[in-house]
Design a protein around this motif. Structure first.
Motif, PDB file in Angstrom:
ATOM      1  N   ASP A 153      35.385 -12.226  14.939  1.00  0.00           N
ATOM      2  CA  ASP A 153      34.742 -11.490  15.965  1.00  0.00           C
ATOM      3  C   ASP A 153      33.999 -10.265  15.542  1.00  0.00           C
ATOM      4  N   ASP A 154      32.578 -10.384  15.945  1.00  0.00           N
ATOM      5  CA  ASP A 154      31.712  -9.331  15.861  1.00  0.00           C
ATOM      6  C   ASP A 154      31.530  -8.992  14.356  1.00  0.00           C
ATOM      7  N   VAL A 155      31.667  -9.790  13.613  1.00  0.00           N
ATOM      8  CA  VAL A 155      31.458  -9.771  12.227  1.00  0.00           C
ATOM      9  C   VAL A 155      30.271 -10.623  11.684  1.00  0.00           C
ATOM     10  N   LYS A 156      29.261 -10.146  10.985  1.00  0.00           N
ATOM     11  CA  LYS A 156      28.203 -11.012  10.402  1.00  0.00           C
ATOM     12  C   LYS A 156      28.076 -10.853   8.964  1.00  0.00           C
TER      13      LYS A 156
ATOM     14  N   ILE B 252      28.756  -0.841  11.388  1.00  0.00           N
ATOM     15  CA  ILE B 252      29.516  -0.617  10.053  1.00  0.00           C
ATOM     16  C   ILE B 252      28.946  -1.635   8.974  1.00  0.00           C
ATOM     17  N   MET B 253      28.458  -1.146   7.960  1.00  0.00           N
ATOM     18  CA  MET B 253      28.089  -2.095   6.770  1.00  0.00           C
ATOM     19  C   MET B 253      29.035  -1.859   5.733  1.00  0.00           C
ATOM     20  N   VAL B 254      29.447  -3.050   5.038  1.00  0.00           N
ATOM     21  CA  VAL B 254      30.341  -3.334   3.856  1.00  0.00           C
ATOM     22  C   VAL B 254      29.719  -3.860   2.855  1.00  0.00           C
TER      23      VAL B 254
ATOM     24  N   VAL C  43      31.237   0.574  18.625  1.00  0.00           N
ATOM     25  CA  VAL C  43      30.980  -0.213  17.535  1.00  0.00           C
ATOM     26  C   VAL C  43      30.253  -1.220  17.924  1.00  0.00           C
ATOM     27  N   LEU C  44      28.813  -1.833  17.719  1.00  0.00           N
ATOM     28  CA  LEU C  44      28.299  -3.115  18.025  1.00  0.00           C
ATOM     29  C   LEU C  44      28.857  -4.148  17.138  1.00  0.00           C
ATOM     30  N   ARG C  45      28.711  -4.050  15.930  1.00  0.00           N
ATOM     31  CA  ARG C  45      29.192  -5.135  15.079  1.00  0.00           C
ATOM     32  C   ARG C  45      29.207  -4.553  13.421  1.00  0.00           C
ATOM     33  N   ALA C  46      30.150  -5.242  12.769  1.00  0.00           N
ATOM     34  CA  ALA C  46      30.071  -5.231  11.328  1.00  0.00           C
ATOM     35  C   ALA C  46      29.461  -6.060  10.646  1.00  0.00           C
ATOM     36  N   TYR C  47      28.853  -5.565   9.483  1.00  0.00           N
ATOM     37  CA  TYR C  47      28.140  -6.545   8.512  1.00  0.00           C
ATOM     38  C   TYR C  47      28.829  -6.466   7.506  1.00  0.00           C
ATOM     39  N   TRP C  48      29.258  -7.634   6.765  1.00  0.00           N
ATOM     40  CA  TRP C  48      29.893  -8.000   5.518  1.00  0.00           C
ATOM     41  C   TRP C  48      28.916  -8.413   4.421  1.00  0.00           C
TER      42      TRP C  48
END
Length: 287
Positions: A78-81, A6-8, A53-58
């Motif tokens: 957790d699981d957010v870059k 997920i990319m925000v 979901v692998l991770r989210a990118y913010w």
């Protein structure tokens, strides 16, 4: 590899979500609960894409690379870059699109994901979407319901494989409008906030001065201690975003921030003599 990232684009999320849920595009007037947004997105991924979901990118921006309190909180999730571009002297985000593009391409090239779920509206990303699709990655574009007209690029919408739209009912819990009426603070808390605000004002002024042209600086200094209205708005907004508080009713503190501005610009004795009556062009203290 069947999984999703997920990319925000936080700039789009704040502007479009704030307008829809709080009636304002001003980031300084809005509080956002990022975990609520991510939870909504993750649930939609499980329901409609049926992939983990692998991770989210913010993706956001910061002045001089210094994270705000909110950004530090997001980075620790957790699981957010957290990926940070920069804010220029006009409080505009720079380099955020490049970060999104880079991550999409890298993940696609390494076969790390099968799906990208992107929340953004920027036309500059449509080439990145096309490129990762060439690697077999499916791109789902997430939009926020527009109050009027459109808030996403047509080219970006057309390029995506799927389009999801979040409405007010889905996002209202994530957005809260800040109000001028804040709990009474202790003198110590007031001092801490004032110190942080002055530091933010100095950082903004330093960045603005570094990017300004010689003519712009000469015109500014010729009219001191008045600050042109557009610059003053950018200054106050940048400080509010940095400290996470509205300065709506803080007339004295806003005068100090303008004094800090002139301290960087070189207001000198002219400023000190006029400090008690600092004004801006067409200033209204209702902001």
């Amino acid at each position: 590899m069947t999984r999703c990232v997920i990319m925000v684009d936080a700039g789009y999320l704040y502007a479009a979500g704030g307008q829809l849920c709080c009636g304002t595009r001003s980031r300084a007037d809005v509080e956002l609960a990022p975990q609520t947004v991510l939870t909504r997105l993750q649930a939609r991924v499980r329901l409609e894409l049926d992939v983990p979901v692998l991770r989210a990118y913010w993706y956001d921006a910061a002045r001089d690379g210094i994270r705000t309190a909110e950004q530090r909180t997001i980075a620790a999730m957790d699981d957010v870059k957290l990926r940070l571009g920069r804010l220029n002297g006009q409080n505009q985000q720079k380099g955020v699109d490049a970060l999104i593009y880079r991550d999409m391409i890298t993940l696609a090239q390494h076969g790390a994901v099968s799906d990208v779920v992107l929340i953004s509206g920027d036309e500059d990303l449509h080439e990145g979407v096309r490129s990762v699709q060439d690697y077999g990655v499916r791109v789902t574009l997430v939009g926020i319901e527009a109050v009027s007209g459109h808030n996403q690029s047509e080219e970006l919408v057309y390029e995506a494989d799927r389009l999801w739209t979040f409405g007010k009912a889905e996002l209202a819990a994530a957005f809260t409008r800040r109000t001028p009426n804040t709990p009474e603070l202790s003198p110590e808390e007031v001092a801490v906030i004032a110190h942080a605000a002055r530091a933010a004002a100095v950082a903004f002024a330093t960045s603005w001065k570094a990017e300004a042209g010689e003519t712009e600086l000469q015109e500014l200094m010729a009219d001191r201690p008045r600050i042109p209205r557009p610059i003053d708005v950018e200054l106050i907004t940048a400080v509010e975003q940095d400290i996470g508080r509205t300065l709506h009713d803080q007339k004295d503190l806003k005068k100090e921030l303008r004094a800090a501005w002139w301290g960087v610009m070189g207001g000198g004795a002219v400023l000190l003599a006029a400090r008690s009556t600092l004004t801006v062009s067409a200033e209204t203290e209702s902001q």
